[in-house]
Structure formats: structure tokens, C-alpha cells
Write an enzyme that holds these catalytic residues in place. Structure first.
Site, short mmCIF file in Angstrom:
data_model
loop_
_atom_site.label_atom_id
_atom_site.label_comp_id
_atom_site.label_asym_id
_atom_site.label_seq_id
_atom_site.Cartn_x
_atom_site.Cartn_y
_atom_site.Cartn_z
CB CYS A 64 -1.00 -0.03 1.16
SG CYS A 64 -0.31 0.09 2.82
CB THR A 66 2.66 3.61 4.83
OG1 THR A 66 1.46 2.90 5.19
CG2 THR A 66 2.36 5.10 4.69
CG HIS A 97 15.65 -14.18 13.62
ND1 HIS A 97 16.21 -13.30 14.52
CD2 HIS A 97 16.69 -14.78 12.98
CE1 HIS A 97 17.54 -13.35 14.43
NE2 HIS A 97 17.85 -14.24 13.49
NE ARG A 132 18.22 -17.66 19.04
CZ ARG A 132 19.01 -18.05 18.03
NH1 ARG A 132 19.21 -19.35 17.82
NH2 ARG A 132 19.58 -17.17 17.23
CG HIS A 133 14.59 -18.12 15.64
ND1 HIS A 133 14.56 -16.91 16.30
CD2 HIS A 133 15.86 -18.27 15.20
CE1 HIS A 133 15.75 -16.34 16.25
NE2 HIS A 133 16.57 -17.15 15.60
C1 RB5 Z 1 -3.90 5.43 0.89
O1 RB5 Z 1 -3.91 6.80 0.69
C2 RB5 Z 1 -3.03 5.08 2.07
O2 RB5 Z 1 -3.63 5.45 3.24
C3 RB5 Z 1 -2.74 3.59 2.07
O3 RB5 Z 1 -2.13 3.22 0.87
C4 RB5 Z 1 -1.80 3.07 3.15
O4 RB5 Z 1 -0.64 3.82 3.20
C5 RB5 Z 1 -2.42 2.86 4.47
O5 RB5 Z 1 -1.78 2.46 5.45
#
Ligand code: RB5
Length: 142
Positions: A64, A66, A97, A132-133
Site C-alpha cells: 500500500c 506506507t 527468525h 528458539r525461533h
Molecule cells: C492510501 O492513501 C493510504 O492510506 C494507504 O495506501 C496506506 O498507506 C495505508 O496504510
């Protein structure tokens, strides 16, 4: 089989990822979105998480803007370990891990050159299998 999903914020980078997987001869299933038109990232995160959860796909890649919204959503699904990675060190470590089964990235955070190296690192690194993992992973769900 690799499950792919993105929203409009990840659409452009996902086109590069698809091209790259094709060049590598790796099969994928594309759960959309299919354009840069504004849409809701949980729809695509859920589709990919369910495909991995059911074992229809071994791994998934979600993008997405971010990488945050799409990874938060995927991690609500039992058995899903979705790792948000924008560097190869993290991508390698999360396979070794955490045995992460979905990679999330932000199309507005990372450029395609670096992102494809993160994808390769994620796909090519096996789980270490160390006790451990395994123990820590089992503690996530129990
Ligand atoms: C879309 O504008 C944006 O909010 C989405 O792609 C994302 O980054 C959300 O976490």
C-alpha cells in the site's frame, strides 16, 4: 505460488514486482487492485492473507502507500506473520527468525530498485528452523 495484493498507493510498485517475478519464472496469483484508482487496502490484504492461511499460496506480497495499513490488516489473520520491510537486513531476518509468510512494503516509501532486492531476499531466505525461533513463533498464537 505467491499471492499478490495492493491498493492504489502500491499499484505502480506492484507492476514492477509482477514483471520481476515473471522474469524469475515465479508463479503468482494477483488479487488486485487492478488500477491506480483509489480503493480500500483491507480488501486486498484480506484476500492475500486468506490465500496464504488456507495454503493456496506459500507466501504473499502486499503493497500500500506506507505498507502499514495492509500489514496491520494481514496480521489479524491466524497463522499470518506479515513483515513490513524496507531493507534487506530486515527481510532476511524476518525469514530466518520469524518465518514471515507475507512481505509488506510501502510504494510511497521505497523505490523499485531497492524494493525488488527486498523481494528477492524475502523469497530466497529460508526459515532457520532453530528451536528458539520455533518456540517464539508458537508463543505468538498460543
Ligand atoms: C492510501 O492513501 C493510504 O492510506 C494507504 O495506501 C496506506 O498507506 C495505508 O496504510
Amino acid at each position: 505460488m505467491i499471492a499478490l495484493g495492493c491498493d492504489h498507493g502500491g499499484f505502480e510498485l506492484m507492476q514492477e514486482v509482477k514483471k520481476h517475478l515473471e522474469e524469475r519464472g515465479l508463479e503468482y496469483r494477483d488479487f488486485g487492485t487492478d488500477s491506480a484508482k483509489s480503493c480500500d487496502y483491507p480488501v486486498y490484504a484480506k484476500a492475500v492473507a486468506e490465500a496464504v492461511q488456507k495454503g493456496e499460496c506459500e507466501k504473499g506480497i502486499l503493497i500500500c502507500g506506507t505498507g502499514i495499513g495492509i500489514s496491520i490488516t494481514a496480521n489479524k489473520f491466524k497463522g499470518i506473520r506479515c513483515a513490513l520491510c524496507h531493507d534487506c537486513f530486515s527481510a532476511e531476518a524476518t525469514r530466518l527468525h520469524n518465518d514471515a509468510n507475507i512481505l509488506a512494503m510501502g510504494g510511497r516509501v521505497i523505490g523499485p530498485g531497492h524494493a525488488l532486492k527486498v523481494v528477492d531476499t524475502f523469497l530466497d531466505t529460508p526459515f532457520s528452523g532453530e528451536e528458539r525461533h520455533k518456540r517464539r513463533i508458537s508463543m505468538i498464537e498460543n
